[in-house]
Design a protein around this motif. Sequence first.
Motif, PDB file in Angstrom:
ATOM      1  N   TYR A 127       1.229  -1.246   0.100  1.00  0.00           N
ATOM      2  CA  TYR A 127      -0.107  -0.195  -0.120  1.00  0.00           C
ATOM      3  C   TYR A 127       0.999   1.341  -0.032  1.00  0.00           C
ATOM      4  O   TYR A 127       2.062   1.836  -0.028  1.00  0.00           O
ATOM      5  CB  TYR A 127      -0.893  -0.043   1.202  1.00  0.00           C
ATOM      6  CG  TYR A 127      -1.774  -1.485   0.724  1.00  0.00           C
ATOM      7  CD1 TYR A 127      -3.258  -0.556   1.198  1.00  0.00           C
ATOM      8  CD2 TYR A 127      -1.970  -2.682   1.939  1.00  0.00           C
ATOM      9  CE1 TYR A 127      -4.298  -1.241   1.208  1.00  0.00           C
ATOM     10  CE2 TYR A 127      -2.556  -3.414   1.782  1.00  0.00           C
ATOM     11  CZ  TYR A 127      -3.731  -3.260   0.623  1.00  0.00           C
ATOM     12  OH  TYR A 127      -4.952  -4.507   1.138  1.00  0.00           O
ATOM     13  N   ALA A 178      -3.568   3.062   0.111  1.00  0.00           N
ATOM     14  CA  ALA A 178      -4.460   2.654  -1.328  1.00  0.00           C
ATOM     15  C   ALA A 178      -3.336   1.899  -1.757  1.00  0.00           C
ATOM     16  O   ALA A 178      -1.974   1.613  -1.402  1.00  0.00           O
ATOM     17  CB  ALA A 178      -4.035   4.261  -2.255  1.00  0.00           C
ATOM     18  N   VAL A 179      -4.334   1.015  -2.156  1.00  0.00           N
ATOM     19  CA  VAL A 179      -3.217  -0.707  -3.134  1.00  0.00           C
ATOM     20  C   VAL A 179      -2.316   0.402  -3.770  1.00  0.00           C
ATOM     21  O   VAL A 179      -2.340   1.109  -4.683  1.00  0.00           O
ATOM     22  CB  VAL A 179      -4.217  -1.016  -3.249  1.00  0.00           C
ATOM     23  CG1 VAL A 179      -3.474  -2.438  -3.857  1.00  0.00           C
ATOM     24  CG2 VAL A 179      -5.144  -1.609  -2.850  1.00  0.00           C
ATOM     25  N   ASN A 205       0.305   1.241  -6.770  1.00  0.00           N
ATOM     26  CA  ASN A 205       0.060   1.257  -8.283  1.00  0.00           C
ATOM     27  C   ASN A 205       2.432   1.414  -8.789  1.00  0.00           C
ATOM     28  O   ASN A 205       2.287   2.594  -9.352  1.00  0.00           O
ATOM     29  CB  ASN A 205      -0.446   2.769  -8.758  1.00  0.00           C
ATOM     30  CG  ASN A 205      -0.264   2.600 -10.235  1.00  0.00           C
ATOM     31  OD1 ASN A 205       0.218   1.628 -10.791  1.00  0.00           O
ATOM     32  ND2 ASN A 205      -0.448   3.627 -10.763  1.00  0.00           N
ATOM     33  N   ARG A 253       1.371   7.389  -6.346  1.00  0.00           N
ATOM     34  CA  ARG A 253       0.584   7.838  -6.452  1.00  0.00           C
ATOM     35  C   ARG A 253      -0.923   8.828  -7.193  1.00  0.00           C
ATOM     36  O   ARG A 253       0.224   9.516  -7.726  1.00  0.00           O
ATOM     37  CB  ARG A 253       0.363   8.070  -4.557  1.00  0.00           C
ATOM     38  CG  ARG A 253       1.423   7.386  -3.391  1.00  0.00           C
ATOM     39  CD  ARG A 253       1.854   8.553  -2.735  1.00  0.00           C
ATOM     40  NE  ARG A 253       2.964   9.208  -2.884  1.00  0.00           N
ATOM     41  CZ  ARG A 253       2.558  10.919  -2.746  1.00  0.00           C
ATOM     42  NH1 ARG A 253       1.500  11.541  -1.947  1.00  0.00           N
ATOM     43  NH2 ARG A 253       3.231  12.283  -3.158  1.00  0.00           N
ATOM     44  N   TYR A 295      -7.477   7.171 -10.089  1.00  0.00           N
ATOM     45  CA  TYR A 295      -6.879   5.660 -10.920  1.00  0.00           C
ATOM     46  C   TYR A 295      -8.354   4.708 -11.429  1.00  0.00           C
ATOM     47  O   TYR A 295      -9.032   5.438 -11.301  1.00  0.00           O
ATOM     48  CB  TYR A 295      -6.617   5.026 -10.303  1.00  0.00           C
ATOM     49  CG  TYR A 295      -5.672   3.671 -10.614  1.00  0.00           C
ATOM     50  CD1 TYR A 295      -4.694   3.631 -10.958  1.00  0.00           C
ATOM     51  CD2 TYR A 295      -6.429   2.385 -11.116  1.00  0.00           C
ATOM     52  CE1 TYR A 295      -3.480   2.105 -11.520  1.00  0.00           C
ATOM     53  CE2 TYR A 295      -5.658   1.254 -12.221  1.00  0.00           C
ATOM     54  CZ  TYR A 295      -4.788   1.357 -11.830  1.00  0.00           C
ATOM     55  OH  TYR A 295      -3.860   0.216 -12.892  1.00  0.00           O
ATOM     56  N   SER A 339     -11.074   3.285  -9.518  1.00  0.00           N
ATOM     57  CA  SER A 339     -10.482   1.959  -8.562  1.00  0.00           C
ATOM     58  C   SER A 339     -10.571   2.727  -7.095  1.00  0.00           C
ATOM     59  O   SER A 339     -10.012   3.753  -6.847  1.00  0.00           O
ATOM     60  CB  SER A 339      -9.537   1.478  -8.738  1.00  0.00           C
ATOM     61  OG  SER A 339      -9.127   0.872  -7.967  1.00  0.00           O
ATOM     62  N   LYS A 351      -7.133   2.814  -5.299  1.00  0.00           N
ATOM     63  CA  LYS A 351      -6.539   2.862  -5.988  1.00  0.00           C
ATOM     64  C   LYS A 351      -5.678   4.298  -5.763  1.00  0.00           C
ATOM     65  O   LYS A 351      -5.026   4.566  -5.799  1.00  0.00           O
ATOM     66  CB  LYS A 351      -5.528   2.632  -7.146  1.00  0.00           C
ATOM     67  CG  LYS A 351      -4.993   0.595  -6.784  1.00  0.00           C
ATOM     68  CD  LYS A 351      -4.710   0.400  -8.439  1.00  0.00           C
ATOM     69  CE  LYS A 351      -3.934  -0.649  -8.985  1.00  0.00           C
ATOM     70  NZ  LYS A 351      -3.820  -1.791 -10.088  1.00  0.00           N
TER      71      LYS A 351
END
Length: 640
Positions: free
Chosen positions: A79, A118-119, A121, A133, A137, A144, A147
């Motif tokens: 994350y 957030a997940v 990326n 970040r 997204y 999403s 994300k």
Amino acid sequence: MTFSTRTSRVSRRSIIVAGSAAAGALLLNPVTAVAAPSTVGGGRELTVGAGESLTVSATTRLSRLTIASGGSLVAPDGYNLTLTVGGVETGQLLTPTGGTVTTIQPGVYRGDVVLTVAVANPIAFGNLTFPFRQALYVDGDGVSRTKSVLAGVVGGQVTDSYARNIRLQSTGEAYNGVYVAGGSYALRSPGIAFDGNGRCDFVGYGAAIVGTGTSTTLVVEDATIDNTGVVRTGVIADGGANIVVKNSTIRVKDGVLPSDYRSTVDTSVMESAPWMLSIGGNVRATNLLGTETRASYVNSSIESENWGALSTDNGQNGTLTAINCRVANTGTAGGYGSYAIGNATENFLGCRFDVASYATINRGGTVYYADSTRAAVAALNTSLELGLSARELAAIPVRNTVIDSKRFGVMWHGAGSVDISGGTVLNSRTATFLDKGQQVSIVVDGSGGARLNPGNGILVQVMENDDPGPQMVNGVLLNTGVYTEPTTAASKDSSFDNTAAHDTDAVAAFTDIRLKGDFYNGMRGGLNLVLTFTRSQVEGVISATTTKHHIDSIGADQYLQLGEVTNTPAAAVNNGVVVSLAAGSRWTVTGTSYLTSLTLAADAVVTAPRGRQVTMTVDGTTTAIAAGASYSGAIVVQAG
């Protein structure tokens, strides 16, 4: 901001919160002992003490966040953590120089403070991974939530197919605005203002808008992007995406490079313009990357302070298009309107260029400057899938392209071609075409009124490449090279024919145009300047020459001296000048010209200005100039 979703997606997205931020429960996992957050006056406050590290496990809203020097907040593995205050991303800086990770800096943050988890990326490039970040997204399924940093999306409306009237701000570093990685999406009237450094514009780390992936179509309309910061790019198109920007304004200004940054062309760490191109600055307005990527700008203004406005880089077979756009550099350090590389095709129809150094730097592209005729725009609308409606097409006025450059017109430091047609006007203070020893193709069709106006009277300048190149210093590729002027005369290469055209030569063809200016080939190595004039009038010197820079040694501090040479016409060595005066052409010779081949059509004329007489010698023998004849060897044409 309101957030709506398609009915079929409610189960996955029903908990997305309307408002300026998504508020989550406060879940803190202390790595070291830490005081629990307290509630003061109805607000939630958190203090992280010196030497303490806290893992934030879920998106958290506070009224006050205090981080002491030596304290830190981190996200769980997999994350990212982003801090926003009042909807503005802030407080996060890259550490160290050349690094990829941002950390929240010590300080006191008050107001609508949101810590968004957030997940991750992660985007790999070179031997690095960049932990993106982004406020929004989007993929093939729409927006999403996991994300996106929704706390950084202020106002407007966000759906799975479009976002309208949203506002994105950042005062931190390496934070992105909108990242689209699949599907079709529309951004309507976004306002994006980022102030703080990005990190890498070869992947778009820190850019306002990124569209990437072969399944991505992103349409941006009525946008205002105003960024300040090192590589804080406005728009990035990558990975085969199709990006269309309409009726928008994109402005970028330079930031302050880290104090320990060293100039390099290592793309994974590069953050400033390569000074060896005789330009400066540290942010490009746009960049097109990847394979078969398309980026098109219509009725828009694209402006960089220095470096570059429109660029293709680190890709193959991309297409960059601008229709009725303003393309500008506003600074004094030097910059270009466009950069062409990797077999890119660049189309400029009806554009206005106001550039510092070059309209285009060409290193392997095909560039067209032309009018925005109805037919031309309609053809691009179809071939590039611009999606312009019949009403939009009808509303685009027909204009010619006008280029105003404070230095050169087009410069080559790699093979490439340029095609000029319609009513294009190219005004430059110095040479119109500057070829640094490369295989080039120039085609100019003046039948529609095209004009070339070099302020120093040089239409084509061919010279040795004066780019000193980077150097490996302690295992690091640095821009520390120095160009040194040769001190010896060029020596003849007996294997090179300087009287014939070769596939590797600099070739230029001019049709239906009146030209006033000089053509010089100052190469030392084997490269001929091959010129063809058809139904054209040319007045000037056409000659082999020796060149000399204004100073003999050029390093980073003297970078604006690159490309600046004086010419002394002289007999060709390995720098042949092959001239063909085709049907309906006239050459008025204004000074001594050294050629290696001259061919005249039956109605072609070589003459001198009024009151003077033209003469020619071939291999030292006085020879009459006859229409329909061809001559080869050491040719000297003079106006006595």
